[in-house]
Design a protein around this motif. Structure first.
Motif, PDB file in Angstrom:
ATOM      1  N   VAL A  12       0.866  -1.185   0.000  1.00  0.00           N
ATOM      2  CA  VAL A  12       0.000   0.000   0.000  1.00  0.00           C
ATOM      3  C   VAL A  12       0.899   1.231   0.000  1.00  0.00           C
ATOM      4  CG1 VAL A  12      -1.758   1.313   1.247  1.00  0.00           C
ATOM      5  CG2 VAL A  12      -1.844  -1.192   1.261  1.00  0.00           C
ATOM      6  N   VAL A  69       0.973   5.606  -0.495  1.00  0.00           N
ATOM      7  CA  VAL A  69       0.290   6.894  -0.585  1.00  0.00           C
ATOM      8  C   VAL A  69       1.276   7.895  -1.156  1.00  0.00           C
ATOM      9  CG1 VAL A  69      -0.576   8.830   0.788  1.00  0.00           C
ATOM     10  CG2 VAL A  69      -1.407   6.524   1.240  1.00  0.00           C
ATOM     11  N   LEU A 112      -5.025  10.637   6.613  1.00  0.00           N
ATOM     12  CA  LEU A 112      -4.144   9.679   5.962  1.00  0.00           C
ATOM     13  C   LEU A 112      -3.219   9.008   6.968  1.00  0.00           C
ATOM     14  CD1 LEU A 112      -3.169  11.645   2.735  1.00  0.00           C
ATOM     15  CD2 LEU A 112      -4.578   9.588   2.857  1.00  0.00           C
ATOM     16  N   LEU A 155      -3.434   5.029   7.561  1.00  0.00           N
ATOM     17  CA  LEU A 155      -2.301   4.155   7.267  1.00  0.00           C
ATOM     18  C   LEU A 155      -1.792   3.416   8.497  1.00  0.00           C
ATOM     19  CD1 LEU A 155      -0.022   6.058   4.720  1.00  0.00           C
ATOM     20  CD2 LEU A 155      -1.046   3.816   4.439  1.00  0.00           C
ATOM     21  N   SER A 156      -2.125   3.943   9.695  1.00  0.00           N
ATOM     22  CA  SER A 156      -1.602   3.331  10.919  1.00  0.00           C
ATOM     23  C   SER A 156      -2.069   1.885  11.083  1.00  0.00           C
ATOM     24  CB  SER A 156      -2.027   4.157  12.140  1.00  0.00           C
ATOM     25  OG  SER A 156      -3.441   4.115  12.310  1.00  0.00           O
ATOM     26  N   VAL A 184      -2.500  -0.210   8.553  1.00  0.00           N
ATOM     27  CA  VAL A 184      -2.127  -0.949   7.343  1.00  0.00           C
ATOM     28  C   VAL A 184      -0.671  -1.394   7.461  1.00  0.00           C
ATOM     29  CG1 VAL A 184      -1.838  -0.813   4.848  1.00  0.00           C
ATOM     30  CG2 VAL A 184      -3.771   0.334   5.941  1.00  0.00           C
ATOM     31  N   LYS A 235       3.390  -0.725   4.133  1.00  0.00           N
ATOM     32  CA  LYS A 235       2.970   0.560   3.565  1.00  0.00           C
ATOM     33  C   LYS A 235       4.168   1.472   3.365  1.00  0.00           C
ATOM     34  CE  LYS A 235       1.945   2.241   8.249  1.00  0.00           C
ATOM     35  NZ  LYS A 235       2.009   0.997   9.036  1.00  0.00           N
ATOM     36  N   TRP A 290       4.807   5.838   2.330  1.00  0.00           N
ATOM     37  CA  TRP A 290       4.314   7.170   1.986  1.00  0.00           C
ATOM     38  C   TRP A 290       5.401   7.881   1.183  1.00  0.00           C
ATOM     39  CZ3 TRP A 290       0.447   9.824   5.587  1.00  0.00           C
ATOM     40  CH2 TRP A 290      -0.014  11.019   5.019  1.00  0.00           C
TER      41      TRP A 290
END
Length: 464
Positions: free
Chosen positions: A9, A11, A37, A41-42, A44, A47, A49
């Motif tokens: 994932v 972002v 966001l 995301l915390s 997931v 991940k 960014w």
């Protein structure tokens, strides 16, 4: 180009979850931010960014190879970032989507615009290449906002295996206004967006506007799905944070500043909290408050407009001029009506989150009258935090209008006299009515909290 150990994932946004500052001793200090966001995301795993280095501290961190787990910061050349961010994103795309141009004089799409557009392309390409490099096979990529409209199309060419989403946090221009853009630029923007599998918007109105532009220019959406996710307020965070000691302290200060009328009655408050952004319509709000005092003298000495107008984009001259006009009109009102014991407009220009929350708790009336706004979270946050119930005066051009209109006093943001009448109506609502409206506003405002807002988008993208 597929990463063997990439993130599942990702972002992408101009501003990331972390900011570096460079101390006098040469040490880098990292400060983490919050928001939907970050909280989304915390929950997931796997991940990443991807964001841009924005200041000297960020750029120094990139130069030194300093990074935080789960964040990749891009060291895009400062001049490229400035042209892409200020020259195109904030001075063209923002103006188009918020319909802010004075069209007899602007926009002018000349050679300088084309030079800056090349920087916008380069900026988007840097993000696309980084995402392509970092993503695991079949990963979900969620690209954020008008700064990165070209990324989905560029990334699709590099990594056709990815599931790509794009979310617009602004309005989308109607067809006739979108046609201000040069034809090739308009088509490039739309094709860039339609490189995504799924596009997200804050309201149905903005989603339909994009669809209409795509049909007008390209004949349709070319298989891209369009969805609506109305970002809500984070009730748990707001209610807890608004009762911490620093907020209580600011609330006591505000109450003392507002004071009481000559007969000892506590003064009422009309509160606004905004960035000094052209679309927020602060100046017309001040004119409406002045008209209220002009035409309804019973409110003189009995109401205070607490207006927090925090600096925004002060590197652009038009924003500096707007802030100066906010100050000028405030001074004019206070000179015309103020007394030794009553300052009609209490203007705050220094960003202070604790003081903002204190004003939310204090507000009898919240004034949210943007010319055009993707959502406007202030309209959602104040009813959640209000101590005694707060009437909401809300522009019909705010995205929040779709969810809150039934229990707000709604206005045409250009109608100063109408807004003054709405302020009077809001100030005179019976207490029971105001309390019930506030409860319903708070319930609507928190229907889709930030974490769920993000996870819903991720789930919808994965489900395609």
């Amino acid at each position: 180009m597929v990463s063997q150990h990439g993130a599942q994932v990702l972002v992408a946004s101009n501003r990331g979850p972390i900011t570096y500052s460079l101390g006098d001793d040469g040490e880098l200090d990292a400060r983490r931010g919050g928001g939907g966001l970050v909280s989304g995301l915390s929950s997931v795993s796997d991940k990443l960014w991807v964001c841009s280095a924005l200041g000297d501290g960020d750029r120094e961190a990139v130069r030194r190879g300093v990074s935080e787990d789960g964040v990749r910061m891009l060291g895009i050349a400062p001049e490229t970032h400035a042209d892409a961010y200020n020259g195109i994103a904030n001075s063209v795309l923002w103006f188009v989507h918020h319909m802010l141009y004075q069209t007899p004089l602007e926009p002018v799409f000349d050679a300088e615009f084309r030079r800056q557009w090349a920087a916008y392309e380069a900026y988007n390409r840097a993000f696309a290449e980084a995402l392509a490099e970092e993503a695991a096979e079949g990963a979900a990529v969620l690209v954020q906002d008008y700064h990165l409209c070209l990324v989905p199309g560029l990334l699709r060419e590099l990594r056709p295996d990815l599931r790509i989403g794009h979310f617009s946090h602004t309005p989308w221009a109607p067809v006739d206004y979108f046609r201000l853009l040069p034809d090739d630029i308009a088509e490039q923007l739309l094709r860039g967006m339609l490189g995504a599998d799924r596009l997200g918007f804050l309201t149905r109105r903005w989603a339909d506007a994009f669809t209409a532009c795509a049909e007008d220019r390209l004949g349709g959406l070319d298989g891209t799905e369009v969805g609506v996710h109305g970002l809500g307020a984070d009730a748990d965070f707001l209610r807890a944070r608004s009762h911490e000691a620093d907020v209580d302290e600011r609330l006591a200060e505000l109450r003392a500043d507002v004071g009481a009328a000559a007969d000892g009655t506590p003064r009422r408050t009309v509160v606004r909290v905004d960035r000094t952004e052209l679309s927020k319509n602060i100046v017309r709000g001040l004119h409406a408050f002045r008209h209220l005092l002009d035409t309804r003298p019973e409110w003189r000495d009995r109401v205070v407009h607490v207006a927090f107008a925090y600096p925004s984009r002060q590197d652009l001259a038009v924003y500096r001029d707007y802030m100066a006009e906010v100050q000028r009109v405030t001074d004019e009102i206070n000179a015309a009506y103020g007394t030794d014991t009553w300052t009609p407009v209490q203007l705050g220009l220094k960003d202070d989150f604790a003081r903002s929350l204190a004003s939310y708790r204090l507000a009898d009336v919240a004034l949210v009258n943007p010319i055009r706004d993707g959502m406007n979270l202030v309209a959602k946050e104040i009813p959640v935090v209000s101590d005694d119930g707060c009437a909401l005066v809300l522009s019909r051009e705010a995205g929040a209008y779709e969810e809150l209109a039934d229990d707000a006093v709604t206005v045409n943001p250009y109608d100063v006299t109408g807004t003054a009448d709405a302020l009077h109506e809001a100030l005179t609502l019976p207490p029971g009515d105001r309390t019930e409206r506030t409860k319903r506003l708070a319930a609507a405002a928190t229907a889709l909290p930030p974490q769920q807002w993000f996870l819903d988008q991720l789930e919808a993208l994965r489900a395609l």
